[in-house]
Design an enzyme around this catalytic site. Structure first.
Site, PDB file in Angstrom:
ATOM      1  N   LYS A  84       0.836  -1.214   0.000  1.00 50.31           N
ATOM      2  CA  LYS A  84       0.000   0.000   0.000  1.00 50.31           C
ATOM      3  C   LYS A  84       0.863   1.253   0.000  1.00 50.31           C
ATOM      4  CE  LYS A  84      -1.884   1.522   4.044  1.00 50.31           C
ATOM      5  NZ  LYS A  84      -1.622   2.932   4.369  1.00 50.31           N
ATOM      6  N   ASN A  85       1.815   1.297   0.933  1.00 47.74           N
ATOM      7  CA  ASN A  85       2.557   2.551   1.104  1.00 47.74           C
ATOM      8  C   ASN A  85       3.636   2.769   0.059  1.00 47.74           C
ATOM      9  OD1 ASN A  85       0.902   3.381   3.107  1.00 47.74           O
ATOM     10  ND2 ASN A  85       2.235   2.731   4.793  1.00 47.74           N
TER      11      ASN A  85
ATOM     12  N   ARG B 193      -4.073  10.311   3.940  1.00 46.17           N
ATOM     13  CA  ARG B 193      -2.799  10.958   4.244  1.00 46.17           C
ATOM     14  C   ARG B 193      -1.872  10.987   3.023  1.00 46.17           C
ATOM     15  NH1 ARG B 193      -0.174  14.381   7.912  1.00 46.17           N
ATOM     16  NH2 ARG B 193       2.037  14.116   7.569  1.00 46.17           N
TER      17      ARG B 193
ATOM     18  N   CYS C 127      -5.478   7.988   8.876  1.00 46.25           N
ATOM     19  CA  CYS C 127      -5.796   7.394  10.171  1.00 46.25           C
ATOM     20  C   CYS C 127      -5.450   8.357  11.298  1.00 46.25           C
ATOM     21  CB  CYS C 127      -5.013   6.096  10.356  1.00 46.25           C
ATOM     22  SG  CYS C 127      -5.721   4.719   9.456  1.00 46.25           S
TER      23      CYS C 127
ATOM     24  N   ARG D 257       0.235  14.156  13.347  1.00 48.84           N
ATOM     25  CA  ARG D 257       0.487  14.098  11.908  1.00 48.84           C
ATOM     26  C   ARG D 257       0.620  15.491  11.283  1.00 48.84           C
ATOM     27  NH1 ARG D 257      -2.062   8.858   9.165  1.00 48.84           N
ATOM     28  NH2 ARG D 257       0.091   8.617   8.550  1.00 48.84           N
ATOM     29  N   PRO D 258       1.638  16.243  11.722  1.00 53.82           N
ATOM     30  CA  PRO D 258       1.829  17.609  11.210  1.00 53.82           C
ATOM     31  C   PRO D 258       2.303  17.623   9.759  1.00 53.82           C
ATOM     32  CG  PRO D 258       3.648  16.960  12.645  1.00 53.82           C
ATOM     33  CD  PRO D 258       2.661  15.825  12.663  1.00 53.82           C
TER      34      PRO D 258
ATOM     35  N   ASP E  68       4.473  20.362   8.829  1.00 57.03           N
ATOM     36  CA  ASP E  68       5.475  21.441   8.843  1.00 57.03           C
ATOM     37  C   ASP E  68       6.671  21.142   7.937  1.00 57.03           C
ATOM     38  OD1 ASP E  68       5.782  19.403  10.865  1.00 57.03           O
ATOM     39  OD2 ASP E  68       7.539  20.489  11.573  1.00 57.03           O
ATOM     40  N   LEU E  69       7.078  19.866   7.840  1.00 64.39           N
ATOM     41  CA  LEU E  69       8.238  19.530   7.006  1.00 64.39           C
ATOM     42  C   LEU E  69       7.948  19.832   5.537  1.00 64.39           C
ATOM     43  CD1 LEU E  69       9.307  16.059   8.504  1.00 64.39           C
ATOM     44  CD2 LEU E  69      10.331  18.296   8.949  1.00 64.39           C
TER      45      LEU E  69
ATOM     46  N   ASP F 234       3.661   0.397  12.274  1.00 66.57           N
ATOM     47  CA  ASP F 234       2.437  -0.183  11.725  1.00 66.57           C
ATOM     48  C   ASP F 234       2.186  -1.612  12.224  1.00 66.57           C
ATOM     49  OD1 ASP F 234       1.954   2.150  10.374  1.00 66.57           O
ATOM     50  OD2 ASP F 234       2.796   1.462   8.479  1.00 66.57           O
TER      51      ASP F 234
ATOM     52  N   ILE G  17       6.996   6.737  17.320  1.00 66.05           N
ATOM     53  CA  ILE G  17       6.717   7.536  16.111  1.00 66.05           C
ATOM     54  C   ILE G  17       5.444   8.382  16.263  1.00 66.05           C
ATOM     55  CG2 ILE G  17       6.450   7.458  13.583  1.00 66.05           C
ATOM     56  CD1 ILE G  17       8.973   5.991  14.284  1.00 66.05           C
TER      57      ILE G  17
ATOM     58  N   ARG H 242      -9.078  -0.360   4.046  1.00 67.73           N
ATOM     59  CA  ARG H 242      -8.150   0.625   3.475  1.00 67.73           C
ATOM     60  C   ARG H 242      -6.809  -0.004   3.122  1.00 67.73           C
ATOM     61  NH1 ARG H 242      -8.073   6.358   6.357  1.00 67.73           N
ATOM     62  NH2 ARG H 242      -6.539   6.538   4.710  1.00 67.73           N
TER      63      ARG H 242
HETATM   64  N1  EPU Z   1       6.331  14.513  11.083  1.00 68.65           N
HETATM   65  C1  EPU Z   1       6.567  15.832  11.390  1.00 68.65           C
HETATM   66  N2  EPU Z   1       6.298  16.773  10.450  1.00 68.65           N
HETATM   67  C2  EPU Z   1       5.821  16.471   9.222  1.00 68.65           C
HETATM   68  C3  EPU Z   1       5.591  15.107   8.901  1.00 68.65           C
HETATM   69  C4  EPU Z   1       5.866  14.145   9.862  1.00 68.65           C
HETATM   70  O1  EPU Z   1       6.976  16.154  12.504  1.00 68.65           O
HETATM   71  O2  EPU Z   1       5.625  17.385   8.420  1.00 68.65           O
HETATM   72  C5  EPU Z   1       6.599  13.463  12.105  1.00 68.65           C
HETATM   73  C6  EPU Z   1       5.356  12.679  12.482  1.00 68.65           C
HETATM   74  O3  EPU Z   1       4.577  13.356  13.458  1.00 68.65           O
HETATM   75  C7  EPU Z   1       5.950  11.402  13.026  1.00 68.65           C
HETATM   76  C8  EPU Z   1       7.221  11.238  12.196  1.00 68.65           C
HETATM   77  O4  EPU Z   1       7.459  12.494  11.567  1.00 68.65           O
HETATM   78  O5  EPU Z   1       6.304  11.554  14.362  1.00 68.65           O
HETATM   79  C9  EPU Z   1       7.141  10.184  11.158  1.00 68.65           C
HETATM   80  O6  EPU Z   1       5.930  10.278  10.434  1.00 68.65           O
HETATM   81  P1  EPU Z   1       5.903  10.062   8.860  1.00 68.65           P
HETATM   82  O7  EPU Z   1       5.820  11.397   8.193  1.00 68.65           O
HETATM   83  O8  EPU Z   1       7.011   9.144   8.481  1.00 68.65           O
HETATM   84  O9  EPU Z   1       4.528   9.318   8.693  1.00 68.65           O
HETATM   85  P2  EPU Z   1       3.674   9.416   7.407  1.00 68.65           P
HETATM   86  O10 EPU Z   1       4.581   9.632   6.254  1.00 68.65           O
HETATM   87  O11 EPU Z   1       2.538  10.321   7.633  1.00 68.65           O
HETATM   88  C10 EPU Z   1       3.814   6.909   6.682  1.00 68.65           C
HETATM   89  C11 EPU Z   1       2.813   5.829   6.429  1.00 68.65           C
HETATM   90  C12 EPU Z   1       2.223   5.357   7.746  1.00 68.65           C
HETATM   91  C13 EPU Z   1       3.354   4.883   8.648  1.00 68.65           C
HETATM   92  C14 EPU Z   1       4.404   5.986   8.804  1.00 68.65           C
HETATM   93  C15 EPU Z   1       5.622   5.555   9.603  1.00 68.65           C
HETATM   94  C16 EPU Z   1       1.949   6.436   4.283  1.00 68.65           C
HETATM   95  C17 EPU Z   1       0.795   6.916   3.490  1.00 68.65           C
HETATM   96  N3  EPU Z   1       1.759   6.335   5.584  1.00 68.65           N
HETATM   97  O12 EPU Z   1       3.072   7.961   7.323  1.00 68.65           O
HETATM   98  O13 EPU Z   1       1.375   4.265   7.435  1.00 68.65           O
HETATM   99  O14 EPU Z   1       2.831   4.538   9.900  1.00 68.65           O
HETATM  100  O15 EPU Z   1       4.853   6.435   7.518  1.00 68.65           O
HETATM  101  O16 EPU Z   1       6.207   4.448   9.025  1.00 68.65           O
HETATM  102  O17 EPU Z   1       3.008   6.108   3.742  1.00 68.65           O
HETATM  103  C18 EPU Z   1      -0.441   2.800   7.760  1.00 68.65           C
HETATM  104  O18 EPU Z   1      -0.116   2.234   6.688  1.00 68.65           O
HETATM  105  O19 EPU Z   1      -1.308   2.321   8.538  1.00 68.65           O
HETATM  106  C19 EPU Z   1       0.202   4.054   8.125  1.00 68.65           C
HETATM  107  C20 EPU Z   1      -0.289   4.875   9.044  1.00 68.65           C
END
Ligand code: EPU
Length: 443
Positions: free
Chosen positions: A28-29, A99, A123, A128-129, A131-132, A317, A339, A410
């Site tokens: 999926k991801n 997301r 989810c 889930r900010p 800012d990056l 996950d 995380i 999903r």
């Molecule tokens: N973060 C920031 N700022 C940002 C973005 C992220 O501080 O702008 C922080 C988050 O708060 C978190 C950390 O960075 O503490 C890591 O989050 P990440 O951005 O890696 O998560 P994501 O990209 O939103 C993806 C997967 C998630 C998975 C995470 C971690 C997708 C669509 N989603 O989320 O998958 O848990 O990486 O591996 O790729 C799932 O499949 O159930 C799922 C939630």
């Protein structure tokens, strides 16, 4: 899929009677990002091993609204034609549910010099900010305005400019977004403190195959030379196997199967889970593209301390599914979710099934085991906790009803069909009709 779909599961009461083999679907991801990356293409491409899951349907609907023509020639295969892509505003109704929609913002901004998007959904597992994303776009020369609901990001000269970006957190979607934005930016983009997930490497290698110049994939520093629009005509991307799906089934095997062979997976992407399960005493065999979990039925597993970590550490996950395993091991286990801060909410219902878990704060919990679980009615709070509840229902005594199956849909294709093939009595019910719940008395 109806909104109130639910699974009715006849629990095995701790017996390890499931057995057989199953194939793992595409990740999926990864595929969500490969599909989002179509925005970088002047023509289009075909992608196969695509899981038929709700999130894929959503991202395809979103791409179609942007002007991408999508064909579905056969199950698990999609062809995209991007020649009529014109739109750079993400529709709020879909983006707020997904997301992964945030990953399209980078390629759209890079292609059109502007992008409009709402705060992305997905989810509810923590803050889930974004800012990056916003600070990275600014570094690449874009200005941002926000009206409370929508972000409008625009460049001065209709293109992004290569920049050096340091991510203060290792983020999967931020790494992917800027990896893709850099392909159409002017000059060189250098990304530091990148996430290392195999799905990111596979995405980058695919873009390189279609004309991108990306180096450093799989390391914490990735460099991208801006090259212009990519071409995928006649090319087929083969989606990686889903390591989280494979890991979920390995945990199922340890909990409820005499033997379970998980085929078409990548065991090297599962090193963390394999090593934790082996440390607990689970017997696992691996081959080039398969993993087998074997139980005699009377084994006692040992307690563990588990800390989630970016890849190659223990995946967040799999934290909730793994906690179900920890309810069945001897002694006290400790979970440290590093995380996300909203990913321990599932313990309350688990305790009502008979688990003895204590949530210490938003990141840490302890679990005392082993405790038999009793069937109940439970509501999935999100995708992975939903799958964890299915595992809990499978090992419980009596019947359970797992509500909010739309979350599980999903990310897991036809999960009930695949579980039934392993010998589980599981049915999907839809609509308002109340099923006769034969759950054991609630404890
Ligand atoms: N973060 C920031 N700022 C940002 C973005 C992220 O501080 O702008 C922080 C988050 O708060 C978190 C950390 O960075 O503490 C890591 O989050 P990440 O951005 O890696 O998560 P994501 O990209 O939103 C993806 C997967 C998630 C998975 C995470 C971690 C997708 C669509 N989603 O989320 O998958 O848990 O990486 O591996 O790729 C799932 O499949 O159930 C799922 C939630």
């Amino acid at each position: 899929m109806a909104k109130d779909d639910r699974f009715i599961i006849a629990g095995l009461g701790g017996a390890k009677t499931l057995h057989g083999e199953l194939n793992i679907g595409g990740a999926k991801n990864e595929v969500l990002k490969v599909l989002a990356g179509s925005v970088l293409f002047k023509d289009g491409f075909t992608v196969d091993n695509v899981p038929e899951i709700e999130d894929v349907k959503q991202i395809i609907a979103l791409l179609e609204r942007l002007g991408v023509k999508v064909e579905h020639p056969s199950k698990n295969k999609y062809s995209l034609d991007t020649t009529k892509l014109r739109e750079f505003s993400l529709p709020a109704d879909i983006s707020k549910k997904l997301r992964a929609s945030v990953v399209i913002t980078g390629p759209l901004l890079a292609r059109f010099g502007q992008v409009v998007f709402p705060y992305p959904g997905g989810c509810v597992i923590g803050k889930r900010p974004i800012d990056l994303f916003l600070s990275g776009f600014q570094k690449m020369g874009a200005g941002i305005t926000e009206d409370g609901e929508t972000f409008t990001v625009a460049t001065r000269d209709s293109h992004l400019v290569g920049a050096e970006i340091f991510f203060k957190n290792q983020s999967v979607t931020a790494t992917e977004t800027f990896l893709m934005a850099g392909v159409l930016a002017k000059g060189q983009t250098i990304l530091k403190n990148c996430a290392l997930e195999p799905e990111i490497i596979s995405l980058g290698e695919w873009l390189n195959e279609c004309g991108a110049k990306i180096t450093g994939l799989g390391t914490s520093t990735i460099e991208i030379e801006g090259t212009g629009l990519l071409s995928g005509a006649g090319k087929v991307h083969h989606t990686l196997p889903d390591r989280i799906e494979a890991g979920s089934f390995m945990i199922l095997g340890a909990l409820a199967a005499s033997d379970l062979t998980i085929k078409k997976c990548c065991p090297e992407h599962l090193d963390a889970l394999i090593s934790y399960l082996a440390e607990a005493g689970v017997k696992i065999e691996t081959g080039p593209d398969w993993v087998k979990v074997i139980n005699r039925g009377d084994e006692k597993f040992r307690a563990l301390d588990v800390k989630t970590h970016e890849y190659p550490g223990f995946p967040t996950d799999l934290q909730a599914p793994f906690s179900i395993f920890l309810t069945q091991v001897e002694g006290q286990s400790y979970i440290f979710e590093t995380i996300f801060e909203g990913r321990l909410n599932y313990f309350e219902a688990l305790n009502q099934m008979g688990a003895k878990a204590k949530v210490l704060d938003s990141h840490r919990a302890i679990i005392d085991g082993p405790t038999p679980l009793l069937g109940r009615e439970i509501e999935s709070p999100d995708l992975r906790a939903g799958l964890a509840y299915v595992l809990a229902a499978i090992i419980a005594s009596g019947q359970s009803v797992v509500h909010n199956v739309e979350y599980i849909d999903r990310g897991y294709e036809e999960i009930e069909k695949r579980l039934a093939e392993l010998g589980l009595d599981i049915k999907r019910a839809s609509g308002d009709k109340e099923e006769l719940c034969q759950c054991l008395p609630q404890n």
